[in-house]
Design a protein around this motif. Structure first.
Motif: not given
Length: 453
Positions: A77, A154, A157, A160, A169, A184
């Motif tokens: 992501t 991720i 992060a 995000t 997420v 991460v």
């Protein structure tokens, strides 16, 4: 740590891709992250922009991918479409050397969702890249089966979290395999990210790669005051005087980016604009044009500073000091990459002194510059008056009064008088302190002798 990629014993197709990319030795974050991922451990990786983070997770993940398993195995992501497209392009560079087909899908907003769902009826992607919202939409359709996928990346992060995507997420992670390996990556680990990390990561490896310098040593970091100057005209002059290979100008807002780009275009410059307010299709087209070097000048917001790798940037100009100091490092990190020199210029007004001081407190070192006769030249340090006033703070009122009187009466050489007065006062203070220490020792000695009488 491994000194060369061959020491990781990657599959031949990975080694072929690395040779094609010209990569020979792992960066510090790659040297720490790759073995951790190879051993199946979850991790939190903190590293500055331009550190080689993307390949730090792509290389071991694709090395361990099972081409025979036609179900989703990896989910990656990203907080922005541009970063998702960039990672997708990085993946294509790796898999084109694979002898077996590897199915990868890029799910981002602004693309044809119905077409993506139709394709899922024919085959499942083994690797999924995209923005959290679109990935979650596709999962909720019931056509994407990620319940067996065991690896989740991720990226960015903290961004995000800032953009409000962490809840999506969270839902994606909850639908994946129970035993998850989560990776991460983030420039910072803000407190609001901690609950998510505690929920999904059990005893993760924490990888924090401190940079030797806040700003890459290959970057000349200049500071120019805009006091009394037309900023638009100043930027146009800076862009054209050195004929940069590719220049990025960062603005704090979309409105300012549009206005500045229009002003530069009116002066005959071919300028691209890049910010989050543009239509996804237009942004994607502009990014491709920039990467193809159709534009020499790009005006962008911080959307382009986080994770977007635009090769060949030789000049970065900050139209304003960014509101978040972290963004300053990301902006400047767009240049001076891969061992190539770069220049970063920050323009500031007197009311932005506090922001500049905050950056300096974090270790950013500026070179004060100004434009004279069409050239950028060295100038005085803007803090010289503060440093000079600091000498006065060491003097008492009577000494300052004497100096001020001397300054009024005899102007020549008053700076030398200030220095002499400071030295005299320091000498007097040292003598007083020494006398006090001698008296204290005598008293202590007298008390000791009285105790034993």
């Amino acid at each position: 740590m491994c000194a060369a990629f061959k020491d990781y014993h990657f599959q031949p197709f990975i080694m072929d891709a690395l040779t094609d990319l010209g990569f020979q030795r792992p960066t510090p974050i790659q040297a720490q992250v790759i073995p951790t991922i190879q051993h199946g451990k979850s991790l939190v990786g903190k590293s500055a922009t331009g550190s080689g983070k993307t390949h730090a997770f792509l290389l071991p993940l694709f090395d361990q991918l099972d081409p025979a398993d036609q179900q989703p195995q990896v989910v990656i992501t990203t907080p922005s479409r541009e970063l998702a497209y960039q990672i997708y392009e990085n993946i294509k560079q790796l898999v084109r050397f694979s002898p077996a087909a590897i199915h990868v899908e890029n799910y981002v907003g602004g693309t044809d969702k119905e077409r993506q769902l139709e394709k899922l009826d024919r085959e499942q992607p083994q690797v999924i890249v995209g923005t959290p919202g679109r990935i979650l939409d596709i999962i909720k359709s019931g056509k994407l089966a990620i319940n067996a996928a065991r690896r989740l990346v991720i990226d960015e992060a903290d961004m995000t979290l800032d953009l409000g995507f962490l809840a999506d997420v969270d839902q994606i992670a909850a639908r994946m395999a129970k035993e998850l390996q989560i990776m991460v990556f983030s420039a910072t680990i803000p407190p609001k990210l901690q609950p998510f990390l505690r929920k999904y990561l059990k005893n993760p490896v924490i990888t924090d790669i401190p940079t030797e310098h806040v700003i890459n040593g290959d970057v000349s970091n200049w500071l120019i005051s805009t006091k009394g100057k037309d900023k638009n005209q100043l930027i146009a002059q800076l862009l054209t005087m050195g004929n940069p290979y590719l220049a990025l100008v960062f603005a704090n807002t979309r409105t300012r980016a549009d206005d500045l780009a229009a002003n530069l275009q009116a002066q005959g410059l071919k300028v691209a604009t890049l910010h989050g307010g543009m239509q996804p299709r237009v942004r994607k087209r502009v990014m491709k044009q920039i990467q193809n070097l159709d534009f020499q000048f790009v005006v962008a917001t911080d959307l382009a500073a986080r994770g977007i790798d635009i090769p060949g940037v030789s000049l970065v100009i900050n139209d304003d000091v960014p509101t978040d100091p972290e963004y300053f490092v990301h902006r400047v990190g767009r240049t001076g990459r891969n061992g190539m020199p770069g220049t970063a210029i920050t323009l500031y007004t007197p009311d932005e002194e506090a922001k500049i001081a905050e950056l300096e407190a974090k270790g950013v070192q500026f070179q004060p510059k100004e434009i004279k006769h069409g050239e950028v030249v060295d100038t005085y340090d803007r803090r010289r008056r503060q440093q000079y006033r600091g000498h006065h703070d060491r003097l008492d009122g009577s000494t300052l009064g004497m100096i001020k009187k001397k300054k009024r009466n005899v102007k020549p050489g008053y700076k030398k008088k200030i220095k002499r007065a400071i030295k005299l006062k320091d000498d007097q203070n040292r003598k007083v302190e020494l006398r006090q220490q001698i008296r204290a020792k005598k008293k202590q000695k007298k008390r000791s002798s009285q105790r034993y009488q």
